[in-house]
Design a protein around this motif. Structure first.
Motif, short mmCIF file in Angstrom:
data_model
loop_
_atom_site.label_atom_id
_atom_site.label_comp_id
_atom_site.label_asym_id
_atom_site.label_seq_id
_atom_site.Cartn_x
_atom_site.Cartn_y
_atom_site.Cartn_z
N ARG A 3 0.84 -1.19 0.00
CA ARG A 3 0.00 0.00 0.00
C ARG A 3 0.88 1.24 0.00
NH1 ARG A 3 -4.60 0.03 4.44
NH2 ARG A 3 -2.77 -0.26 5.76
N VAL A 4 0.53 2.20 -0.87
CA VAL A 4 1.27 3.46 -0.97
C VAL A 4 0.34 4.59 -0.54
CG1 VAL A 4 2.44 5.08 -2.50
CG2 VAL A 4 2.75 2.61 -2.81
N PHE A 39 -3.67 7.48 -4.78
CA PHE A 39 -3.31 6.90 -3.49
C PHE A 39 -4.51 6.16 -2.90
CE2 PHE A 39 -0.40 10.44 -4.05
CZ PHE A 39 0.82 9.86 -3.73
N ASN A 40 -4.22 5.30 -1.94
CA ASN A 40 -5.31 4.65 -1.23
C ASN A 40 -5.18 4.78 0.28
OD1 ASN A 40 -3.22 2.83 -0.78
ND2 ASN A 40 -4.00 1.34 -2.28
N PHE A 246 4.10 2.09 2.54
CA PHE A 246 5.06 3.12 2.17
C PHE A 246 4.31 4.45 2.12
CE2 PHE A 246 6.93 -0.77 0.63
CZ PHE A 246 8.29 -0.61 0.89
N ILE A 247 4.78 5.42 2.90
CA ILE A 247 4.12 6.72 2.97
C ILE A 247 5.02 7.77 2.35
CG2 ILE A 247 3.14 8.47 4.48
CD1 ILE A 247 1.54 5.88 4.49
N LEU A 248 4.53 8.43 1.29
CA LEU A 248 5.29 9.50 0.65
C LEU A 248 5.32 10.74 1.54
CD1 LEU A 248 4.30 9.58 -3.14
CD2 LEU A 248 6.28 8.54 -2.08
N GLN A 249 6.52 11.22 1.80
CA GLN A 249 6.72 12.43 2.59
C GLN A 249 7.71 13.32 1.82
OE1 GLN A 249 8.49 11.81 6.46
NE2 GLN A 249 7.33 13.46 7.40
N VAL A 250 7.44 13.46 0.55
CA VAL A 250 8.41 14.06 -0.37
C VAL A 250 8.43 15.58 -0.27
CG1 VAL A 250 8.23 12.15 -1.98
CG2 VAL A 250 6.70 14.10 -2.24
#
Length: 282
Positions: A3-4, A39-40, A246-250
């Motif tokens: 999961r992203v 995203f979900n 995986f969590i985007l924190q860009v």
């Protein structure tokens, strides 16, 4: 495929010039934006800046979150507890430390009511652990809190500035199924740590991952544009095997282009995940 998700606020313009905070006035808008961006999941932010209006604080607010989750099919999977960076355990004196511990227990119970299954507890920057005395105090606090975490069914994931061996030693003192590590690719790079050494030291204890990229000694950038060895990280996680989120924190892009920017970074991550998690021989 894992999961992203995305850190709350990254699909909205910055609030009051803050890089990361709870979006006080427009948090509802992020659910449809997350769906459009592919995203979900969202990692919620609970911080001092937004604590007085955060819907996690009330039953009606939790009901509204859950209604938006159902409507847009975007799960709220975790909470980034930046509140404890604004009010760090490591510098708190006795009465405040007790108050902070009680507040963490309260937050665990709010997460239980909301169906959220993990809290990322930061010990970085102003809240970093710097002395043996601070570490001892944090370990004792966590042992007091972990039974509450177990009762709530909410894991605690530690994000720290500690080097690989020191973080592994800390985790060894907290051998509890509800206590895991959060790995942050950008923070590790900025601290000069080697991803392979980190995974060798405590890889099996990793329960969640924040993904960002940055230029060594400088700012965060789009995924694939900096010095973080994201392919090595993902390959190493696949070998463990890590099966979590995986969590985007860009880095932030241009204001008003948040959805397109998030799509670009999500696509890069998904492509790298497909390579890393591809079955052998395929």
């Amino acid at each position: 495929m894992q999961r992203v998700g995305i850190m709350q606020g990254r699909l909205l313009p910055p609030q009051d010039g803050r890089f990361q905070c709870f979006p006080r006035d427009c948090w509802r808008e992020e659910f449809p934006r997350a769906a459009v961006a592919g995203f979900n999941a969202i990692e919620w932010i609970y911080d001092l800046y937004g604590a007085d209006v955060n819907p996690l604080s009330s039953d009606s607010g939790i009901e509204e979150i859950q209604a938006l989750v159902r409507q847009h099919k975007i799960d709220v999977v975790s909470v980034c507890a930046d509140y404890f960076m604004d009010r760090p355990f490591v510098t708190a004196h006795s009465a405040e430390f007790t108050e902070l511990t009680s507040h963490l227990v309260w937050l665990l119970n709010r997460c239980r009511l909301a169906g959220i299954t993990r809290i990322v507890l930061p010990f970085v920057d102003a809240s970093r652990i710097e002395t043996p005395a601070q570490e001892t105090q944090v370990v004792e606090m966590l042992w007091d809190v972990l039974p509450h975490a177990a009762n709530a069914g909410v894991e605690i994931h530690l994000e720290t500035s500690l080097g690989p061996e020191d973080f592994a030693a800390l985790l060894a003192k907290l051998s509890h199924p509800m206590l895991k590590a959060n790995y942050d690719s950008g923070n590790s790079l900025s601290l000069g740590y080697d991803v392979r050494s980190e995974l060798a030291a405590y890889g099996p204890r990793i329960g969640s991952v924040h993904i960002k990229d940055r230029v060594r000694g400088a700012e965060t950038v789009a995924l694939g544009q900096g010095d973080a060895d994201i392919p090595a990280l993902l390959s190493g996680l696949a070998a463990i095997p890590y099966r979590g989120d995986f969590i985007l924190q860009v880095a932030r892009g241009r204001p008003g282009e948040e959805i397109a920017w998030a799509r670009q970074n999500r696509l890069y991550l998904v492509q790298q995940l497909e390579k890393a998690y591809r079955p052998c021989g395929s």
